[in-house]
Design an enzyme around this catalytic site. Structure first.
Site, PDB file in Angstrom:
ATOM      1  N   ARG A 287       5.314  -0.316  -5.105  1.00 45.01           N
ATOM      2  CA  ARG A 287       5.755  -1.721  -5.194  1.00 45.01           C
ATOM      3  C   ARG A 287       6.974  -1.980  -4.320  1.00 45.01           C
ATOM      4  O   ARG A 287       7.085  -3.029  -3.693  1.00 45.01           O
ATOM      5  CB  ARG A 287       6.076  -2.093  -6.637  1.00 45.01           C
ATOM      6  CG  ARG A 287       4.886  -2.587  -7.398  1.00 45.01           C
ATOM      7  CD  ARG A 287       5.267  -3.451  -8.586  1.00 45.01           C
ATOM      8  NE  ARG A 287       4.092  -3.600  -9.435  1.00 45.01           N
ATOM      9  CZ  ARG A 287       3.868  -2.897 -10.528  1.00 45.01           C
ATOM     10  NH1 ARG A 287       4.744  -2.000 -10.916  1.00 45.01           N
ATOM     11  NH2 ARG A 287       2.786  -3.077 -11.232  1.00 45.01           N
ATOM     12  N   GLY A 288       7.906  -1.025  -4.303  1.00 44.98           N
ATOM     13  CA  GLY A 288       9.122  -1.188  -3.498  1.00 44.98           C
ATOM     14  C   GLY A 288       8.800  -1.392  -2.027  1.00 44.98           C
ATOM     15  O   GLY A 288       9.362  -2.287  -1.368  1.00 44.98           O
TER      16      GLY A 288
END
Length: 348
Positions: A287-288
């Site tokens: 996600r980052g």
């Protein structure tokens, strides 16, 4: 148009807000690209969190919606359209539309799951054979902003539902074998005070960005904020008028950035550097990486650029990663120093 404005409660102008650049930038980028995944705003009491969020909603251009549709359906985008509107279009029916302000929905702390998701009238469904759906806040928030104050005090189960809808863009309500599905695309904004408890790392990770708010220490800036607020409370309409030009400029910049977003490129080498930073920081999952790529492109579009630069990544990466470093729920959120350190090592 002016008559409507005079009948509604005046909103403090977004461009009149002094300081709190992290929060303002996070909100603007999420408005340019709602798929960033929303923003979590954590900070001291009385720092203008609610004021800023209402101000960004008021600033946004009006949206075109289908008449008599409870989901704010888009007249041409299938992803933002209810099943009923899709059926009407497939049958070749003419659809009437009108323009409304971007919905700004507040989720109260005491809300139930039915209030959030909506309910199905089982009696009507069984007796009359029709799906009588009472829309919840997720339906009303479609194509708008859903704001949860004190999100860290909200029931984890409700936070899960919110984040799932924000990520998928759809809400499904099922009861007694009857199912209703509707579009629910919104910018999720959560705010809270760290003193009242933190969100679990798993839930924090689901927010695209994390802005930290601190009380302004500079006396002259504090005076400026107090005077600005007093001026607005005394005569809101003249204050709004004073900032009208700046508001219009920012609105135009946002519309331009929304149109430009799909054309912005990010070089492969820069993508590798972003993933390298996420790897060194030991960020779980991807996600980052995804959010940082999206936010950097939104920031480049906001600057009216076709290519993402190192500076664009530096401007957003701390906001995208700082809340993903916690492994232990008892840890405090890194203020960004750890991220900045790694960013400087890799990007310089």
């Amino acid at each position: 148009m002016n008559i409507t404005q005079n009948q509604t409660r005046p909103v403090f102008p977004f461009t009149a807000i002094v300081g709190q650049e992290e929060m303002k930038l996070s909100l603007v980028l999420n408005v340019i690209d709602p798929q960033i995944g929303g923003v979590m705003i954590m900070g001291d009491r009385g720092t203008g969190k609610s004021t800023t969020i209402r101000a960004i909603a008021d600033l946004l251009p009006e949206i075109e919606v289908v008449v008599d549709d409870i989901f704010n359906s888009h007249p041409s985008d299938y992803n933002l359209m209810s099943d009923l509107v899709k059926q009407q279009i497939q049958k070749g029916k003419t659809i009437s539309t009108y323009f409304v302000k971007v919905p700004m929905i507040d989720l109260p702390l005491g809300a139930t799951e039915d209030r959030l998701c909506g309910t199905i009238d089982i009696e009507k469904a069984l007796n009359q054979g029709i799906k009588a759906f009472e829309p919840g806040l997720l339906a009303k928030a479609n194509r708008g902003i859903l704001y949860v104050d004190e999100v860290n005090l909200l029931d984890d189960h409700l936070v899960d539902i919110l984040l799932d809808s924000a990520a998928s863009g759809w809400n499904t309500v099922e009861r007694e074998g009857i199912s209703v599905r509707h579009p629910s695309r919104f910018v999720l904004v959560g705010s809270g005070n760290p003193e009242e408890g933190e969100l679990r790392p798993q839930l924090l990770d689901r927010f695209g960005m994390h802005a930290e708010i601190r009380t302004v220490k500079d006396p002259s800036l504090r005076v400026q904020i107090v005077e600005q607020r007093a001026k607005f409370d005394q005569d809101p309409y003249s204050c709004i008028q004073e900032f009208q030009e700046k508001q219009n400029q920012l609105k135009s910049t946002i519309i331009l950035a929304q149109d430009k977003l799909s054309k912005v490129n990010i070089d492969y080498d820069l993508k590798v550097k972003i993933s390298q930073i996420c790897g060194i920081l030991n960020v779980d999952g991807l996600r980052g990486d995804i959010v940082t790529n999206r936010a950097a492109k939104a920031f480049a579009a906001y600057q009216n650029k076709d290519e993402v630069s190192l500076e664009d990544i530096k401007a957003v990466i701390t906001l995208c990663l700082r809340h993903r470093l916690r492994k232990d729920p008892l840890d405090t959120i890194d203020s960004g120093t750890k991220v900045n350190q790694v960013v400087n090592d890799i990007l310089n």
